[in-house]
Design a protein around this motif. Structure first.
Motif, PDB file in Angstrom:
ATOM      1  N   PHE A  70      80.758  39.410  69.535  1.00  0.00           N
ATOM      2  CA  PHE A  70      80.052  39.324  68.258  1.00  0.00           C
ATOM      3  C   PHE A  70      80.750  40.206  67.227  1.00  0.00           C
ATOM      4  N   VAL A  71      80.707  39.759  65.983  1.00  0.00           N
ATOM      5  CA  VAL A  71      81.261  40.554  64.885  1.00  0.00           C
ATOM      6  C   VAL A  71      80.184  40.727  63.826  1.00  0.00           C
ATOM      7  N   VAL A  72      79.831  42.000  63.554  1.00  0.00           N
ATOM      8  CA  VAL A  72      78.837  42.334  62.526  1.00  0.00           C
ATOM      9  C   VAL A  72      79.559  43.160  61.457  1.00  0.00           C
ATOM     10  N   VAL A  73      79.353  42.814  60.174  1.00  0.00           N
ATOM     11  CA  VAL A  73      80.114  43.460  59.101  1.00  0.00           C
ATOM     12  C   VAL A  73      79.189  43.939  57.986  1.00  0.00           C
ATOM     13  N   ALA A  74      79.712  44.920  57.236  1.00  0.00           N
ATOM     14  CA  ALA A  74      79.135  45.356  55.956  1.00  0.00           C
ATOM     15  C   ALA A  74      80.252  45.258  54.929  1.00  0.00           C
ATOM     16  N   ASP A  75      79.972  44.644  53.781  1.00  0.00           N
ATOM     17  CA  ASP A  75      81.012  44.351  52.792  1.00  0.00           C
ATOM     18  C   ASP A  75      81.016  45.423  51.705  1.00  0.00           C
ATOM     19  N   TYR A  76      82.157  46.133  51.576  1.00  0.00           N
ATOM     20  CA  TYR A  76      82.288  47.188  50.559  1.00  0.00           C
ATOM     21  C   TYR A  76      82.124  46.628  49.152  1.00  0.00           C
ATOM     22  N   LYS A  77      82.618  45.395  48.922  1.00  0.00           N
ATOM     23  CA  LYS A  77      82.506  44.806  47.582  1.00  0.00           C
ATOM     24  C   LYS A  77      81.050  44.659  47.154  1.00  0.00           C
TER      25      LYS A  77
END
Length: 333
Positions: free
Chosen positions: A280-287
């Motif tokens: 699984f890949v979980v992300v938070a977007d800096y933009k």
């Protein structure tokens, strides 16, 4: 002596008055049957006859790309005795279609009603009258060896028991060779099975089925074996999946609290047993974060492994901190 007495009794029985009358009756009954049969065979009837068809004089490089008609049905009127020779004798041999005499430029060939009637009539007795031919014309497709491989897909309704699902489908073979004119080859990227209809199973389902025919296309092979594998549905979760910051500029580090999260999903038992947090890949977007004063940032489930459904994060926002990362000193020369 006893044997002679036995045969004497048998002869007396057979030639007694009653049995002589029975034998006379059977004799005349047989004679009447023969006369009836001869009379019946002398009557005129309509009879449908199946006639084999053979295509001849094909060039070595030519391939018939359609399931050509190998039998036609003709209805003939004639006396019964003649019809019997058609049905059970060799009076009606297979008819031959000359490939070279009936082809057209667009990779098709046709034997018209008039031509087919003429060919069939040439094999009939002079007393026979041709009533009908089915089909009334023959159409076939051909090419000169143009082919390609295409994958096989199933279609229809295949539904296992409640709480089960199809975890995988195996084809044997998973692709076939098709022969067709170039323009038709270019338009075909997949071939399908006939419509399947199987419900209410929970063990692995094995099926042998024909492929759906396509006009002007020859398929090799025409049958495939399918295996529908099943698994039990279960609701599970995976913990300790790290959250990754994306679109981070140089010199910036995203700190998240907590740094790892959990995902809930529905999957088969066999699939679940093979999963790990790295799937699984979980992300938070800096933009999305930059320029805002919100105390929490959104996180997203960017990637999930195949074989699961209804995947959701247990939390959708996390506390965060953006830090400047000190530049490492360059080594002196």
């Amino acid at each position: 002596m006893k044997a002679i007495d036995f045969f004497h009794k048998i002869s007396n029985f057979l030639f007694s008055l009653v049995n002589r009358e029975l034998l006379i009756f059977l004799f005349f009954f047989a004679v009447a049957g023969i006369f009836w049969l001869l009379t019946a065979l002398n009557e005129t009837y309509d009879q449908e006859i199946r006639v084999p068809v053979k295509y001849v004089h094909l060039p070595k490089t030519a391939v018939l790309t359609s399931p050509e008609t190998d039998t036609i049905r003709v209805t003939v009127t004639d006396k019964g005795i003649v019809l019997l020779t058609y049905l059970y004798g060799d009076a009606m041999p297979e008819i031959e279609i000359d490939f070279n005499s009936h082809i057209h430029k667009n990779n098709t060939g046709e034997v018209t009603t008039t031509e087919l009637t003429k060919i069939v009539s040439s094999h009939l007795a002079a007393s026979s009258k041709l009533v009908s031919i089915k089909p009334d014309r023959l159409t076939f497709y051909y090419n000169f060896g143009e082919r390609k491989r295409v994958p096989v897909k199933w279609r229809g309704t295949v539904m296992p028991d409640e709480l089960y699902f199809i975890s995988g489908v195996k084809y044997e073979p998973d692709s076939i060779t098709i022969y067709a004119p170039r323009e038709k080859l270019d338009s075909i990227n997949v071939v399908y099975t006939g419509v399947l209809n199987y419900t209410g199973f929970h063990d692995t389902l094995q099926i042998s089925t024909r492929l759906q025919r396509i006009a002007g296309v020859k398929m090799i092979p025409e049958n495939v074996d399918l295996m529908f594998m099943t698994d039990v549905l279960t609701e599970e979760s995976i913990n300790d999946i790290p959250v990754v910051g994306i679109n981070m500029p140089p010199g910036k580090v995203l700190r998240l609290f907590p740094a790892k999260v959990s995902v809930k999903f529905v999957a088969g038992v066999k699939t679940y047993q093979q999963l790990s947090p790295s799937d699984f890949v979980v992300v938070a977007d800096y933009k999305e974060i930059q320029g805002t004063q919100a105390p929490k940032c959104n996180i997203y489930l960017q990637q999930t492994p195949p074989g699961i459904s209804q995947a959701t994060l247990t939390v959708t926002q996390l506390d965060y901190l953006i830090e400047d990362q000190p530049e490492q000193a360059k080594p002196s020369e």
